[in-house]
Design a protein around this motif. Structure first.
Motif, PDB file in Angstrom:
ATOM      1  N   UNK A   1       0.841  -1.207   0.000  1.00 65.76           N
ATOM      2  CA  UNK A   1       0.000   0.000   0.000  1.00 65.76           C
ATOM      3  C   UNK A   1       0.872   1.251   0.000  1.00 65.76           C
ATOM      4  N   UNK A   2       0.303   2.325  -0.589  1.00 65.61           N
ATOM      5  CA  UNK A   2       1.055   3.570  -0.679  1.00 65.61           C
ATOM      6  C   UNK A   2       0.772   4.473   0.509  1.00 65.61           C
ATOM      7  N   UNK A   3      -0.473   4.360   0.990  1.00 64.85           N
ATOM      8  CA  UNK A   3      -0.928   5.348   1.959  1.00 64.85           C
ATOM      9  C   UNK A   3      -1.679   4.653   3.087  1.00 64.85           C
ATOM     10  N   UNK A   4      -1.541   5.210   4.286  1.00 57.36           N
ATOM     11  CA  UNK A   4      -2.315   4.687   5.416  1.00 57.36           C
ATOM     12  C   UNK A   4      -3.266   5.791   5.870  1.00 57.36           C
TER      13      UNK A   4
ATOM     14  N   UNK B   1       7.756   4.071   5.020  1.00 57.34           N
ATOM     15  CA  UNK B   1       7.683   4.735   3.712  1.00 57.34           C
ATOM     16  C   UNK B   1       6.270   4.951   3.188  1.00 57.34           C
ATOM     17  N   UNK B   2       5.253   4.813   4.034  1.00 55.72           N
ATOM     18  CA  UNK B   2       3.889   5.057   3.564  1.00 55.72           C
ATOM     19  C   UNK B   2       3.504   6.522   3.783  1.00 55.72           C
ATOM     20  N   UNK B   3       2.617   7.000   2.895  1.00 54.58           N
ATOM     21  CA  UNK B   3       2.092   8.345   3.093  1.00 54.58           C
ATOM     22  C   UNK B   3       0.903   8.279   4.064  1.00 54.58           C
ATOM     23  N   UNK B   4       0.477   9.432   4.564  1.00 50.98           N
ATOM     24  CA  UNK B   4      -0.564   9.404   5.606  1.00 50.98           C
ATOM     25  C   UNK B   4      -1.727  10.339   5.282  1.00 50.98           C
ATOM     26  N   UNK B   5      -2.943   9.819   5.467  1.00 46.32           N
ATOM     27  CA  UNK B   5      -4.139  10.671   5.503  1.00 46.32           C
ATOM     28  C   UNK B   5      -4.714  10.551   6.908  1.00 46.32           C
TER      29      UNK B   5
ATOM     30  N   UNK C   1       3.411  16.728   5.576  1.00 47.73           N
ATOM     31  CA  UNK C   1       3.126  15.775   4.496  1.00 47.73           C
ATOM     32  C   UNK C   1       1.800  15.031   4.617  1.00 47.73           C
ATOM     33  N   UNK C   2       0.953  15.435   5.540  1.00 48.50           N
ATOM     34  CA  UNK C   2      -0.330  14.730   5.682  1.00 48.50           C
ATOM     35  C   UNK C   2      -1.354  15.211   4.659  1.00 48.50           C
ATOM     36  N   UNK C   3      -2.304  14.338   4.373  1.00 49.08           N
ATOM     37  CA  UNK C   3      -3.564  14.781   3.773  1.00 49.08           C
ATOM     38  C   UNK C   3      -4.593  14.762   4.896  1.00 49.08           C
TER      39      UNK C   3
END
Ligand code: C2E
Ligand code: MG
Ligand code: MG
Length: 525
Positions: free
Chosen positions: A420-423, A454-458, A476-478
């Motif tokens: 997965x790219x994002x959590x 290395x995952x992006x975060x929302x 760097x959050x959404x």
């Protein structure tokens, strides 16, 4: 004694009577002739009667053979009518018969309890591993259920993934709960089938006969409705039917009846909730959230119908409708990404990627702008298969987000294996931010581990300025939450300030008829 089919019974009686009459006639003639002429040997008058007697003996043998064959056929017919072929368990006809017998005896049936057991995860196994493996799983499950029930009752197989236990001597709900608990615990035991290790879960609805059962079908239906309630509305895995449930089960059966039609008649609408990029403080994506616009009941939220769709096996159909509508609506808004929730069964369906590619082509939606949100149970149920699908999706340029992180079983240790790219950090970790140092410390440690991997975060469910102030200490959050916007109807999204700086391609032709207003007409505040 077995119950004979009427036609066969009549035929056998007729043949036997004929054979017996002829035999009696022949024997009488032989006796008469022997009395008149003395002896059988060398007596010419006896020969025809001996012939008749032999024939009748042959006929009688024939009748006995037919009788034996009928008995076998009947046994097989009875077996097929009353027993499930896969598991050898009695089926719903046997259950109804058993309950009818109890009622006929006129006894008060207060000691009967009925538990309807639904097997969770079977559909995923069927679609991902094939029905052969699914059937093997069912057989193992049936054996384990039988062992767990012991002599507290009899197990019946009602349909593909539903069993029932008719338990005797049950007087209280807690006795029902004890049986249910033994069943639910079976979920931790892995099942080896067709070379795969599979896991299934159990949802249970139960009913206790608190008075004489006058309507057997109604009694069974109550257990089924309690199961439907467990599967679609409850966070518990075991629910007992009560009058209190009546209202919601009525609503549920209304919804159940209407859902299939809802998909056919385009009652499903997609709302969009903005996701904000913390760096630019502007909209970067929208999450598509399904709403069912029911002609009588109004707007129905996904909590009520997503699990219902799953229980009715309509997941893929619903998922494809949402994907198609969302892609065709957001496609023309250049620079805006789209996130769509995909349920486990849909993702693991063998035709998922083919259907998805078709939808992207049809709606001219670039895969790089699409993010699919999955939940932890996909990865838990079939980790290898799920990762294979996720890898293929990522090869197409589609991103994957793990939704509601922290609400399921997945520990942080699982993260490195996930494609997965994002959590998406669930709102339960957000509630205490800005007011509870413990909550903040917990949040910070989760963020650290996710970012290390290395995952992006929302961050989901942001509702207050205090929460946002704390979140602004990270980078760097959404962001997603009511503080920024509730889910919006398509037309509201188009008219909102969110889209002010985004270009809408005036020439973009929507690929199909869209019930929403055309995007190219309005893209202003
Ligand atoms: P989700 O994917 O986690 O979606 C976010 C849910 O949180 C949405 O609820 C949204 O309205 C709600 N939410 C967003 N911000 C806030 C906030 O600040 N406070 C609070 N209290 N809630 C907030 P919704 O639309 O009712 O959807 C619920 C769940 O239903 C979704 O959770 C998703 O798991 C599922 N769902 C929705 N649409 C679909 C769909 O098309 N397919 C599938 N498979 N599941 C869907
Ligand atoms: Mg989501
Ligand atoms: Mg979520």
């Amino acid at each position: 004694m077995f119950e004979m089919h009427q036609m066969q019974y009549k035929r056998i009686v007729m043949l036997t009577s004929c054979a017996l009459t002829f035999a009696a006639f022949a024997i009488w003639r032989i006796f008469q002739s022997v009395a008149e002429r003395g002896g059988i040997l060398g007596n010419p008058d006896v020969a025809p009667d001996l012939y008749i007697l032999s024939c009748t003996i042959l006929m009688t043998c024939g009748v006995v053979a037919i009788l034996a064959r009928s008995y076998e056929d009947h046994k097989q017919i009875t077996q097929a009518e009353r027993y499930d072929q896969d598991t050898g368990l009695p089926n719903s006809a046997s259950l109804v018969e058993r309950l009818n017998k109890s009622v006929k005896n006129g006894k008060t049936q207060s000691e009967i309890g009925l538990l309807a057991i639904g097997i969770d995860g079977l559909q995923s196994i069927n679609v991902a591993r094939g029905y052969g493996v699914g059937n093997q799983v069912i057989r193992v499950v049936a054996e384990r259920l039988n062992a767990a029930i012991g002599n507290s009752g009899t197990l019946y197989r009602i349909s593909g993934d539903t069993f029932m236990v008719c338990a005797n001597g049950i007087e209280t709900e807690s006795e029902l709960a004890q049986i249910a608990e033994r069943i639910i615990e079976l979920r931790d035991e892995p099942i080896l089938a067709g070379g795969f290790t599979c896991f299934v879960g159990f949802a249970i609805g139960a009913v206790l006969a608190d008075e004489e059962i006058s309507d057997v079908q109604g009694f069974v239906r109550k257990a089924e409705l309690a199961l439907l309630h467990t599967r679609t509305q409850s966070t518990e895995k075991f629910v007992v039917y009560s009058n209190r449930l009546e209202h919601s089960t009525n609503r549920l059966s209304d919804l159940e009846a209407g859902f299939r039609q809802a998909l056919e008649t385009d009652q499903l609408e997609v709302y969009f909730q903005p996701l904000i990029d913390s760096a630019s403080n502007s909209i970067v994506s929208v999450e598509a959230l399904a709403r069912w616009i029911h002609p009588q009941l109004g707007v129905i939220k996904p909590q009520e119908f997503v699990r219902l769709a799953e229980a009715l096996g309509l997941n893929e159909k619903m998922g494809n409708v949402v994907l198609r509508k969302a892609c065709s609506a957001i496609g023309p808004i250049k620079g805006l990404n789209l996130a769509v929730n995909i349920s486990a069964n849909h993702l693991l369906h063998p035709e998922f990627i083919r259907d998805l590619k078709q939808i992207l082509e049809l709606t001219h939606f670039p895969p790089e702008r699409l993010e699919l949100e999955i939940t932890e149970n996909v990865v838990m149920d079939l980790p290898v298969r799920a990762n294979e699908v996720l890898r293929n999706l990522r090869r197409l340029g589609i991103s994957i987000a793990l939704d509601d992180f922290g609400t399921g079983y997945t520990g942080l240790s699982y993260l490195k294996e996930l494609q997965v790219d994002r959590i998406k950090i669930d709102s339960k970790f957000v509630v205490g931010l800005g007011k509870s140092p413990e909550a903040e410390a917990m949040f910070a440690s989760i963020v650290e581990i996710i970012q290390q991997r290395g995952h992006k975060i929302t961050v989901e469910g942001i509702e207050t300025m205090d929460q946002l102030k704390f979140l602004e200490t990270f980078e760097g959050f959404w962001y997603q939450g009511f503080l920024f916007s509730k889910p919006l109807k398509y037309i509201q999204l188009l008219r909102s300030d969110f889209l002010n700086n985004l270009a809408v391609d005036p020439d973009d032709q929507l690929a199909e008829d869209h019930t929403e207003p055309k995007i190219k007409l309005v893209a202003s505040s």
